[in-house]
Design an enzyme around this catalytic site. Structure first.
Site, PDB file in Angstrom:
ATOM      1  CG  HIS A 153       3.999   1.713   6.930  1.00 54.14           C
ATOM      2  ND1 HIS A 153       4.971   2.517   7.465  1.00 54.14           N
ATOM      3  CD2 HIS A 153       3.950   1.874   5.757  1.00 54.14           C
ATOM      4  CE1 HIS A 153       5.773   3.138   6.074  1.00 54.14           C
ATOM      5  NE2 HIS A 153       5.390   2.081   5.414  1.00 54.14           N
ATOM      6  CE1 TYR A 207       4.440   9.605  13.085  1.00 46.78           C
ATOM      7  CE2 TYR A 207       4.530  11.493  11.389  1.00 46.78           C
ATOM      8  CZ  TYR A 207       5.059  10.094  12.199  1.00 46.78           C
ATOM      9  OH  TYR A 207       6.147   9.325  11.460  1.00 46.78           O
TER      10      TYR A 207
END
Length: 474
Positions: free
Chosen positions: A71, A134
């Site tokens: 992605h 993240y």
């Protein structure tokens, strides 16, 4: 696999531009371990972009072989492993020459990687109970999903060597259905927005960037700097840079009550709106300043000279500069005696020469002309080279001249006689006329812009080219 302790914080470049792998110091003992997963000051000093994280996400994966991606999202990410181990795969899905470039690496808690906007991110867990974390510099929203770009995990062009074959791995049905690289529409880069695009500088920027889809131009009809609605209605996440080519430049009219109000509105209030937008959305702001911020007491003006404007126009430009200086990513490009498309001193003198008129021209103001094509080129150079943010003087190069000396040169080039131009002092010229005070010395030091690799062309050459084009048109 055990974690390697006490690594030195180190950056490693990868084959994908902007993707950087970091070794992180992990400190451990019999109780476990500790690390600084994100440390802005140290990492920015090491070269990590100061990307201003806005959200922290964690993906927990119960079993080895869980595979997620590929992605590419419309924001930057700083990725690390909290527990466990992963095989990471990253594919450049941005428009440009590196489209399709691939980088893979195994990551444990002693490593992290920075992934810029538009680079596809995927990982496969190599241990049970792996937590993948993240930081991102934008807030997730349903609208943002429409800006994602996807690539099939099994794409033959990327040819990612997954440690656990995909047919044995845990995948989502969505990831299985993503397109091959040949069918992927690359994610476009963020755009440059030029406001005030119908003025002299705006027209030069239009010509310089002609045909480039990454630059958008907005004149007053497309973007009214005086309107809050213009700012509120635009999706600033799609932009990286604003170039402000708008300004109130009627130096003498600025001394009137109406002109003073207009000058402050355009040169300060509107600039403050631009600066606020740049700060809120982490944009680069390019702003054009003027020699009128100085009083002309020094023979040459360096970027570090304190401003001391004499008149209202200069005061508004100095105030605008001060506003822009608080934007973390800013370029203030200070110019003098601008010449471009439209009414200007050179065109006026050429017309007088052709009509046989013998003018009196001010001979005690000294400076250099600046042609708009070179301001535009200098701005592009600063942006593309990533030069240090700050103030840069930019005029054309060559021996400083008075307005009278320039007029004489124009007369000679336009078919008249240089001797037909006579000199007069500023005081005599404006005697009995409403006029703004002007700096007598407007020469800008060019050492700083030259140090970036940009060499301003000589005034004499540009003047010949400009008049040659003007005279050939009629």
């Amino acid at each position: 696999m055990s974690i390697e302790f006490s690594k030195k914080l180190t950056a490693h470049e990868t084959p994908i531009p902007g993707v950087v792998l970091y070794d992180l110091p992990v400190h451990g003992d019999n109780r476990g371990w500790f690390k600084e997963n994100w440390q802005r000051e140290k990492m920015v000093a090491l070269g990590l972009p100061d990307f201003r994280p806005a959200q922290n996400n964690i993906s927990f994966n119960e079993k080895a072989g869980t595979t997620r991606g590929i992605h590419a999202e419309p924001w930057d990410k700083f990725i690390s492993v909290a527990t466990g181990r992963i095989f990471g795969a990253w594919v450049d899905l941005r428009e440009g020459p590196s489209f399709g470039a691939v980088f893979t690496a195994e990551l444990d808690p002693s490593q992290a990687i920075f992934i810029p906007r538009g680079v596809g991110n995927a990982f496969q867990t190599l241990a049970d109970n792996t937590a993948y974390t993240y930081l991102v510099n934008d807030h997730w929203s349903a609208d943002a999903q429409g800006q994602y770009t996807f690539l099939n995990l099994a794409d033959e062009t990327a040819a990612i060597a997954w440690p656990i074959p995909l047919e044995q791995a845990e995948l989502s049905d969505k990831d299985k259905a993503h397109p091959r690289l040949a069918d992927v529409a690359p994610m476009p880069a963020k755009k440059i927005l030029v406001v005030g695009a119908d003025g002299q500088l705006g027209k030069a920027l239009r010509e310089l960037y002609d045909g480039e889809t990454g630059v958008e131009f907005a004149g007053r009809n497309e973007f009214d700097l005086a309107s809050e609605d213009s700012f509120a209605s635009r999706n600033w996440k799609n932009y990286s840079t604003i170039i402000n080519a708008a300004a109130y430049t009627a130096v003498d009219a600025a001394e009137s009550p109406e002109g003073r109000t207009a000058a402050w509105a355009i040169n300060v209030t509107a600039v403050a709106r631009l600066a606020r937008t740049a700060v809120e959305h982490d944009l680069t702001l390019v702003h054009v300043s003027s020699d009128y911020v100085f009083d002309g007491a020094r023979t040459t003006h360096a970027e570090s000279e304190p401003v001391a404007p004499l008149g209202v126009y200069g005061q508004t430009k100095a105030a605008g500069d001060a506003v822009v200086s608080v934007v973390p990513r800013h370029y203030i490009v200070r110019t003098s005696w601008v010449i471009g498309e439209g009414n200007n001193f050179v065109r006026t003198m050429a017309s007088l020469a052709q009509r046989g008129i013998e003018p009196s021209v001010v001979d005690d103001q000294i400076g250099r002309l600046t042609f708009t094509q070179d301001i535009a080129a200098g701005i592009r150079h600063l942006l593309e080279t990533g030069s240090d943010y700050g103030v840069y003087n930019l005029s054309n190069d060559g021996e400083p001249q008075s307005w009278a000396a320039i007029a004489a040169d124009v007369f000679g080039l336009a078919g008249g006689q240089a001797s037909h131009v006579s000199g007069v002092s500023t005081e005599e010229y404006f005697k009995g006329k409403p006029a703004a005070p002007r700096p007598l010395n407007s020469v800008l030091a060019l050492d700083k812009i030259r140090a970036t690799g940009f060499q301003p062309p000589q005034v004499s050459q540009r003047l010949k080219e400009y008049l040659g084009a003007e005279l050939s048109q009629g």
